[in-house]
Design a protein around this motif. Sequence first.
Motif, mmCIF file in Angstrom:
data_model
loop_
_atom_site.group_PDB
_atom_site.id
_atom_site.type_symbol
_atom_site.label_atom_id
_atom_site.label_comp_id
_atom_site.label_asym_id
_atom_site.label_seq_id
_atom_site.Cartn_x
_atom_site.Cartn_y
_atom_site.Cartn_z
ATOM 1 N N UNK A 77 0.696 -1.039 -0.102
ATOM 2 C CA UNK A 77 -0.007 0.041 -0.125
ATOM 3 C C UNK A 77 1.076 1.303 0.217
ATOM 4 N N UNK A 78 1.802 1.304 0.894
ATOM 5 C CA UNK A 78 2.580 2.626 0.739
ATOM 6 C C UNK A 78 3.224 3.164 -0.677
ATOM 7 N N UNK A 79 3.797 1.839 -1.263
ATOM 8 C CA UNK A 79 4.285 2.168 -2.564
ATOM 9 C C UNK A 79 3.163 2.931 -3.765
ATOM 10 N N UNK A 80 1.906 2.304 -3.346
ATOM 11 C CA UNK A 80 0.750 2.913 -4.513
ATOM 12 C C UNK A 80 0.325 4.157 -3.868
ATOM 13 N N UNK A 81 0.274 4.294 -2.628
ATOM 14 C CA UNK A 81 -0.221 5.904 -2.023
ATOM 15 C C UNK A 81 0.883 7.012 -2.641
ATOM 16 N N UNK A 82 2.162 6.567 -2.391
ATOM 17 C CA UNK A 82 3.138 7.315 -2.717
ATOM 18 C C UNK A 82 3.144 7.846 -4.269
ATOM 19 N N UNK A 83 3.159 6.723 -4.929
ATOM 20 C CA UNK A 83 3.009 6.882 -6.424
ATOM 21 C C UNK A 83 1.857 7.576 -7.138
ATOM 22 N N UNK A 84 0.635 6.780 -6.714
ATOM 23 C CA UNK A 84 -0.547 7.182 -7.293
ATOM 24 C C UNK A 84 -1.093 8.564 -6.622
ATOM 25 N N UNK A 85 -1.019 8.774 -5.245
ATOM 26 C CA UNK A 85 -1.388 9.733 -4.483
ATOM 27 C C UNK A 85 -0.740 11.095 -5.028
ATOM 28 N N UNK A 86 0.703 10.944 -5.020
ATOM 29 C CA UNK A 86 1.495 12.352 -5.420
ATOM 30 C C UNK A 86 1.108 12.528 -6.995
ATOM 31 N N UNK A 87 1.094 11.503 -7.958
ATOM 32 C CA UNK A 87 1.112 11.401 -9.268
ATOM 33 C C UNK A 87 -0.430 12.307 -9.489
ATOM 34 N N UNK A 88 -1.437 11.932 -8.969
ATOM 35 C CA UNK A 88 -2.707 12.410 -8.957
ATOM 36 C C UNK A 88 -3.040 13.664 -8.564
ATOM 37 N N UNK A 89 -2.293 14.092 -7.679
ATOM 38 C CA UNK A 89 -2.401 15.438 -7.126
ATOM 39 C C UNK A 89 -1.728 16.426 -7.590
ATOM 40 N N UNK A 90 -0.380 15.902 -8.221
ATOM 41 C CA UNK A 90 0.349 16.802 -9.144
ATOM 42 C C UNK A 90 -0.467 17.188 -10.530
ATOM 43 N N UNK A 91 -1.139 15.976 -11.069
ATOM 44 C CA UNK A 91 -1.854 16.044 -12.423
ATOM 45 C C UNK A 91 -3.009 16.867 -12.059
ATOM 46 N N UNK B 257 4.305 -2.669 -16.057
ATOM 47 C CA UNK B 257 5.251 -2.085 -17.249
ATOM 48 C C UNK B 257 6.646 -1.969 -16.417
ATOM 49 N N UNK B 258 6.648 -1.261 -15.039
ATOM 50 C CA UNK B 258 7.474 -0.751 -14.517
ATOM 51 C C UNK B 258 8.131 -2.028 -13.536
ATOM 52 N N UNK B 259 7.455 -3.047 -13.343
ATOM 53 C CA UNK B 259 7.753 -3.847 -12.367
ATOM 54 C C UNK B 259 7.687 -3.293 -10.957
ATOM 55 N N UNK B 260 6.759 -2.640 -10.787
ATOM 56 C CA UNK B 260 6.610 -1.505 -9.421
ATOM 57 C C UNK B 260 5.999 -2.311 -8.383
ATOM 58 N N UNK B 261 6.350 -2.549 -7.030
ATOM 59 C CA UNK B 261 5.821 -3.303 -6.156
ATOM 60 C C UNK B 261 4.607 -2.461 -5.251
#
Length: 329
Positions: A102-116, A274-278
């Motif tokens: 969960x922390x990996x997705x929260x950081x990537x998805x959360x920050x990416x969505x907020x920035x977008x 695609x990125x093999x992201x955990x």
Amino acid sequence: MNYLARKISFYVVALWAALTLNFLIPRLLPGNPVEILIQKLAARGPITPELRNSVELLLGDTSNDPIFVQYVNYLKGIFAGDFGVSITYYPQPVVEIIAQALPWTIVMIGIGTIIAFVVGITLGMLAGWKRGSWLDNLVPVTTMFQAVPYFWLALILLYVSAVQFKIFPVSGGYSYTGAGPSWDWDFISSAIYYGTLPALTIVISSFGGWLLGMRNMMVSTLSEDYIVTAEAKGLRPTRIMMAYAARNAILPSVAGFAISLGFVVSGSIVTEQVFSYPGVGSTLLQAVNNNDYSLMQGLFLVITLTVLGANLIVDLLYTVIDPRTRARS
């Protein structure tokens, strides 16, 4: 107060419906979790009746029980925080797996969505305020990225920035030279470095939609009578743009922001592959491929709670931005 009570009641019903669907959908899939785990264990040695019985007890196999009894036991487990044991990552509990992913997705998805969202809303506000400018003419180009599938854009960025120019790593969530996830700066900087490209994929593919929506709402809002009145009073253009036009034009975007979280999470499944992201997306795909009921239900529940919680927060925020909503209720 009545408005808040109605909203909370609605989300309680929505949560119950989501929990019920979360219970039913995995059981409609073909296959049996016990048999899948037995097949994995068979490669290590013979399967005895005692071992099969132990696996059934461990996984909480209730397939022979009435569906209502299964549903009640499922709800008891959910509220007790017991999501069972994962088949895919046996014998690790589902709660531990979700806590790791969960922390990996929260950081990537959360920050990416907020920035977008912030970038799209800001550029859309400026494009709508300066109609006919060079920024306004770039709107069709930016919205083109929204039509590009996540995986296609991810592959292009991966090829250009990771393979050709070697700016970012090709795959993974952090550098494996260290001891593993920790709170020291070496690991945090490594995680930021590895997560930048997946997050950039989300930003590029998402901000164009926010830009277009905000731009169109700004153009519509600028023709309202209260904008003309504010201009006639001699207010500063910056104040008119921010306090009058943008504050009202942003309302539909705020309402749609929480809804978009669900689509972003579902789109991250392919992006993380695609990125093999955990992250949660990769973990969910593994759970589906292995008919891992417990892990699927746990991940679906986390995603559902996240989206419902975000929608509730946005609904409450909506009443702050637009007091007319609270007055009408």
